[in-house]
Design a protein around this motif. Structure first.
Motif, PDB file in Angstrom:
ATOM      1  N   HIS A  24      38.085  35.560  29.325  1.00  0.00           N
ATOM      2  CA  HIS A  24      37.009  35.324  29.128  1.00  0.00           C
ATOM      3  C   HIS A  24      36.729  36.214  27.431  1.00  0.00           C
ATOM      4  N   GLY A  25      37.913  36.516  26.750  1.00  0.00           N
ATOM      5  CA  GLY A  25      37.898  36.159  25.169  1.00  0.00           C
ATOM      6  C   GLY A  25      37.749  37.616  24.823  1.00  0.00           C
ATOM      7  N   LEU A  26      37.590  38.666  26.177  1.00  0.00           N
ATOM      8  CA  LEU A  26      37.538  40.474  26.401  1.00  0.00           C
ATOM      9  C   LEU A  26      38.467  41.094  26.115  1.00  0.00           C
ATOM     10  N   ASP A  27      39.562  41.320  25.254  1.00  0.00           N
ATOM     11  CA  ASP A  27      40.275  42.112  25.051  1.00  0.00           C
ATOM     12  C   ASP A  27      40.329  42.478  23.672  1.00  0.00           C
ATOM     13  N   ASP A  28      41.468  43.888  23.802  1.00  0.00           N
ATOM     14  CA  ASP A  28      41.469  44.113  22.562  1.00  0.00           C
ATOM     15  C   ASP A  28      42.294  45.844  22.490  1.00  0.00           C
ATOM     16  N   ILE A  29      43.227  45.872  21.584  1.00  0.00           N
ATOM     17  CA  ILE A  29      44.144  47.060  21.773  1.00  0.00           C
ATOM     18  C   ILE A  29      43.209  48.199  22.084  1.00  0.00           C
ATOM     19  N   TYR A  30      42.028  48.441  21.810  1.00  0.00           N
ATOM     20  CA  TYR A  30      41.265  49.378  21.335  1.00  0.00           C
ATOM     21  C   TYR A  30      41.157  50.002  23.196  1.00  0.00           C
ATOM     22  N   LEU A 238      48.059  48.409  10.479  1.00  0.00           N
ATOM     23  CA  LEU A 238      47.171  47.893  11.650  1.00  0.00           C
ATOM     24  C   LEU A 238      47.776  47.733  12.338  1.00  0.00           C
ATOM     25  N   LEU A 239      46.678  47.572  13.416  1.00  0.00           N
ATOM     26  CA  LEU A 239      46.765  47.341  15.207  1.00  0.00           C
ATOM     27  C   LEU A 239      46.545  45.990  15.459  1.00  0.00           C
ATOM     28  N   LEU A 240      47.239  45.795  16.683  1.00  0.00           N
ATOM     29  CA  LEU A 240      47.743  44.305  16.380  1.00  0.00           C
ATOM     30  C   LEU A 240      47.048  44.016  18.039  1.00  0.00           C
ATOM     31  N   GLY A 241      45.872  43.336  18.601  1.00  0.00           N
ATOM     32  CA  GLY A 241      46.085  42.518  19.485  1.00  0.00           C
ATOM     33  C   GLY A 241      46.241  41.117  19.852  1.00  0.00           C
ATOM     34  N   ARG A 242      45.568  40.975  21.003  1.00  0.00           N
ATOM     35  CA  ARG A 242      46.052  39.554  20.919  1.00  0.00           C
ATOM     36  C   ARG A 242      45.040  38.234  20.115  1.00  0.00           C
ATOM     37  N   GLN A 243      43.775  38.842  19.906  1.00  0.00           N
ATOM     38  CA  GLN A 243      42.498  37.989  18.984  1.00  0.00           C
ATOM     39  C   GLN A 243      41.947  38.616  17.714  1.00  0.00           C
ATOM     40  N   PHE A 244      42.849  39.981  17.591  1.00  0.00           N
ATOM     41  CA  PHE A 244      42.150  40.849  16.261  1.00  0.00           C
ATOM     42  C   PHE A 244      43.223  41.482  15.288  1.00  0.00           C
ATOM     43  N   ALA A 245      43.568  41.800  14.622  1.00  0.00           N
ATOM     44  CA  ALA A 245      44.343  42.444  13.599  1.00  0.00           C
ATOM     45  C   ALA A 245      43.704  43.655  13.577  1.00  0.00           C
ATOM     46  N   HIS A 246      44.263  44.796  12.983  1.00  0.00           N
ATOM     47  CA  HIS A 246      42.350  46.194  12.292  1.00  0.00           C
ATOM     48  C   HIS A 246      43.254  46.907  12.045  1.00  0.00           C
ATOM     49  N   TYR A 247      42.392  46.695  10.111  1.00  0.00           N
ATOM     50  CA  TYR A 247      42.984  47.023   9.374  1.00  0.00           C
ATOM     51  C   TYR A 247      42.841  48.699   9.787  1.00  0.00           C
ATOM     52  N   HIS A 248      44.128  49.962  10.409  1.00  0.00           N
ATOM     53  CA  HIS A 248      43.534  51.211  10.837  1.00  0.00           C
ATOM     54  C   HIS A 248      43.447  51.908  10.543  1.00  0.00           C
ATOM     55  N   LEU A 249      44.487  52.079   9.129  1.00  0.00           N
ATOM     56  CA  LEU A 249      44.493  52.900   8.726  1.00  0.00           C
ATOM     57  C   LEU A 249      45.062  52.815   7.416  1.00  0.00           C
ATOM     58  N   SER A 250      44.677  53.363   5.396  1.00  0.00           N
ATOM     59  CA  SER A 250      45.400  53.366   4.592  1.00  0.00           C
ATOM     60  C   SER A 250      44.979  54.775   3.557  1.00  0.00           C
ATOM     61  N   ALA A 251      46.527  54.421   2.747  1.00  0.00           N
ATOM     62  CA  ALA A 251      46.095  55.839   1.741  1.00  0.00           C
ATOM     63  C   ALA A 251      47.469  54.612   0.742  1.00  0.00           C
ATOM     64  N   SER A 252      46.987  55.851  -0.462  1.00  0.00           N
ATOM     65  CA  SER A 252      47.484  55.757  -2.030  1.00  0.00           C
ATOM     66  C   SER A 252      47.093  56.826  -2.372  1.00  0.00           C
TER      67      SER A 252
END
Length: 348
Positions: A24-30, A238-252
């Motif tokens: 149903h297109g309703l899936d993600d890593i979260y 980045l966290l990676l699901g089947r449909q989406f790539a999420h820019y989860h945390l970053s630091a510089s």
């Protein structure tokens, strides 16, 4: 309520139910119990309510936590984006599903909760017939990945393109990696930056958290590392699901901001995912709901397209909740201005 309900804990049955939503297109890593379990500390438990009607399915994962000094619990979705999933938006089915949740909540002694809805899946639409007050929180930035690199580059703000070019001329390069060693290197950089910013506890992820990210499984994360002359100056997870790539945390590193590592990191992450099968990269939003939020403005330099992130607040058992809130307000009047509007204010 004509269907049946049950409460799941992490395991194979959770995986089987979640797999039903992929079609149903309703899936993600979260929604993965392995991700929720990263936040199951201090007595919190990852659980999910499943309601099955004759033809449809409802699934709502959450973290249930004991409330200190009481025999009550509250719940919330994990850091990131979650909410309920359903195979239909029919009002009668959703009303029955939320009635089932009410029965489960009573058995589990939950008195209140907080839901962070998924802005790309719009999971708030499955909460319209539930006990939650749904509130728009902020805009989040997304980049569609079914386009050419030239089209994506053209959509960047002019000053963003200049900074990326400058970083390249100065010799900054971005390395893409994965695995426990890469996550450990990133965690050192990230935690140093959070300490520098004196960030709130919710942003201070321990080394064990990043080890848990590695344990999510192969292909579920990517680390981008900004390097100059062999020295790491920035990074992103980045966290990676089947449909989406999420820019989860970053630091510089703050002493290397002139190199524009944050611009270069995001640009490299986008390029790495163009045409790769995932539909969207999600940058998230700002630090507040203010349309002029500076972090949101920075992210919009990469894309003009946004989605709406909403939250849901609910009180399931008014008497113990009101008593708990009143006791907290009496004990901590100094915290009222900042946290008084939070449904789970007594946790601060």
């Amino acid at each position: 309520m004509t269907g049946t309900w049950r409460v799941l804990v992490p395991g194979a049955e959770w995986d089987e139910v979640l797999a039903c939503f992929a079609g149903h297109g309703l899936d993600d890593i979260y929604f993965d119990h392995r991700y929720l379990s990263l936040y199951a500390h201090g007595g919190a438990r990852a659980e999910a309510l499943v309601y099955a009607g004759s033809d449809d399915l409802f699934f709502f994962p959450f973290l249930r936590s004991p409330i200190d000094g009481t025999d009550w619990y509250d719940f919330e979705t994990a850091y990131g984006y979650g909410g309920p999933l359903a195979t239909t938006e029919r009002p009668d089915f959703l009303a029955d599903a939320w009635a089932a949740f009410g029965s489960a909540a009573a058995e589990l002694r939950m008195i209140a909760g907080l839901v962070r809805f998924h802005p790309l899946l719009r999971t708030e639409r499955f909460a319209a017939h539930g006990p939650l007050d749904i509130l728009p929180e902020r805009r989040t930035v997304l980049i569609r990945l079914d386009r050419s690199a030239e089209t994506v580059w053209h959509d960047y703000a002019d000053d963003n393109r200049r900074k990326i070019r400058k970083a390249e001329k100065l010799g900054l390069r971005i390395e893409e990696e994965a695995g426990l060693a890469a996550l450990s290197r990133f965690s050192t950089l990230y935690r140093a930056r959070m300490d520098e910013l004196q960030a709130e506890a919710g942003y201070l992820f321990a080394e064990e958290y990043f080890a848990g990210i590695a344990a999510l499984g192969e292909g579920r994360h990517m680390v981008c590392r900004a390097v100059l002359d062999g020295e790491t100056v920035g990074g992103a997870l980045l966290l990676l699901g089947r449909q989406f790539a999420h820019y989860h945390l970053s630091a510089s590193r703050s002493d290397r901001f002139s190199l524009a590592p944050n611009n270069a990191l995001r640009h490299a992450a986008i390029l790495a995912h163009l045409g790769g099968g995932r539909r969207i990269m999600h940058f998230g939003g700002g630090l507040s709901g203010d349309p002029a939020d500076t972090l949101l403005a920075f992210k919009r330099k990469f894309s003009r397209e946004t989605a709406e992130f909403s939250i849901g607040r609910c009180v399931l058992d008014r008497k113990p909740y009101d008593d708990l809130r009143a006791a907290w307000a009496h004990a901590h009047p100094d915290r009222l201005p900042r946290y008084g509007g939070y449904v789970l204010c007594y946790r601060f």
